[in-house]
Design an enzyme around this catalytic site. Sequence first.
Site, mmCIF file in Angstrom:
data_model
loop_
_atom_site.group_PDB
_atom_site.id
_atom_site.type_symbol
_atom_site.label_atom_id
_atom_site.label_comp_id
_atom_site.label_asym_id
_atom_site.label_seq_id
_atom_site.Cartn_x
_atom_site.Cartn_y
_atom_site.Cartn_z
ATOM 1 N N HIS A 77 0.870 -1.190 0.000
ATOM 2 C CA HIS A 77 0.000 0.000 0.000
ATOM 3 C C HIS A 77 0.897 1.227 0.000
ATOM 4 C CE1 HIS A 77 -3.505 -2.240 2.157
ATOM 5 N NE2 HIS A 77 -3.876 -1.985 0.921
ATOM 6 N N CYS A 129 -2.074 2.773 9.344
ATOM 7 C CA CYS A 129 -3.084 1.851 8.784
ATOM 8 C C CYS A 129 -4.312 1.750 9.682
ATOM 9 C CB CYS A 129 -2.541 0.442 8.668
ATOM 10 S SG CYS A 129 -1.114 0.241 7.651
HETATM 11 N N1 ARG Z 1 -3.724 -7.319 6.795
HETATM 12 C C1 ARG Z 1 -4.110 -6.108 6.123
HETATM 13 C C2 ARG Z 1 -4.046 -6.332 4.619
HETATM 14 O O1 ARG Z 1 -3.172 -7.033 4.164
HETATM 15 C C3 ARG Z 1 -3.250 -4.972 6.533
HETATM 16 C C4 ARG Z 1 -3.683 -3.671 5.973
HETATM 17 C C5 ARG Z 1 -2.761 -2.538 6.252
HETATM 18 N N2 ARG Z 1 -3.336 -1.325 5.838
HETATM 19 C C6 ARG Z 1 -2.694 -0.308 5.267
HETATM 20 N N3 ARG Z 1 -3.354 0.783 5.059
HETATM 21 N N4 ARG Z 1 -1.467 -0.404 4.864
HETATM 22 O O2 ARG Z 1 -4.845 -5.837 3.865
#
Ligand code: ARG
Length: 378
Positions: A271, A371
């Site tokens: 992300h 996050c």
């Molecule tokens: N386990 C989640 C996923 O893989 C973690 C999300 C983390 N969120 C972020 N905005 N980076 O989607």
Amino acid sequence: MTTTASTAVRKPIELTGHLFDSLTVSKALDTIESLGGDFELKAIDIGHSKKAFSNLKLDVIAPDEITLRNIIEALEPYVAKVPVVFEQVGSVEVKTSQTKYPLGKDDAHPSILMSPPDYFEVAYAINPWMQGVAPVDVELAKKQWQDLYNAIENAGAKMYTLPPVKGLPDLVFTANCAFVYGDQAVTAHYRHAERQGEEPYGQQWFKDHGYQVTALPDHVHFEGSGDALIWKDRVFSGYKMRSDIAAHGFLSNASGLPILSLELNDPKFYHVDVCFCPLTGDYLIWYPEAFDEYGRSVIEANVPADKRIAVTTDEANQFVCNAVSVGKTVIFNEAPEKPLTRVKGELEARGFSVVTVNMSEFLKAGGSAKCLTVRLDH
Ligand code: ARG
């Protein structure tokens, strides 16, 4: 590509928005060609100031009706809808008392949405951080989440919560539930089925709080502000690992802001909010190696060198780019055994104060401080 005049079908369309700075035109034209179509430009009206929109009229040409329909459908995010632009003239715009969302951008007192970790666990692996990890210590996760909540609130933020839902362990990562700008919320459509159950809860929360919700069509994946961050007056938006580039047209339509598309290729930095973090005063913490050469050049061309704080691989792996910014306070993960002295020094030298929290349990899911939050005021 050539199409024979006798059988070809065509349809006029119109694109409106910040077409050139967000590369919308080239993305739209690539989409037409990649789906077997062709186009004929009819008229171009270029916006003459940074805020003005451009308008482009063209005919889409396809060998048959089905191809034409597919192309028109894929172009949906780029096609003209008059973009909504929020311009603040003078003092904050006054709306009726029914307004439940925060109005106006307030860097010193941002509004932040979090969701308690009652049902948080690592129940599946959709990113490399989740593979082969020790089970989450739920009590410790609750304490760490509360420490983060308190740190954000103490720094001056106004807090909102999204109720947790059993069976949706990643709902804690509210960053992903929507991209928010003014009264617009473009809600998530997750890449992985494991997270798609979260979508209606996010949509409902934003509807209940008075937002105009844009839900994306099934073929367009988008993971909210985890993949779309506002720096100054533009949106830096990640795509490929989780979100699709086709989502960027929807973001532009909803916000009226230029969208800068950044390709993400490193599975650990899946992300944009784990490698790019806008701070108050137009500063930026970023991890250059998470981007390809083009992405790096886009960031370097937009964010002046004296505003960019680059971090090392080791620091990035500790999620230092996944920081929450509240006024001049920056809040990020720090494990007691791995002090982030260098980054703290860089920030303090620029007048920031750093607050650290141990986010060990959330790191097991591939997420950290930022996050677990989504900013509601912009
Ligand atoms: N386990 C989640 C996923 O893989 C973690 C999300 C983390 N969120 C972020 N905005 N980076 O989607």
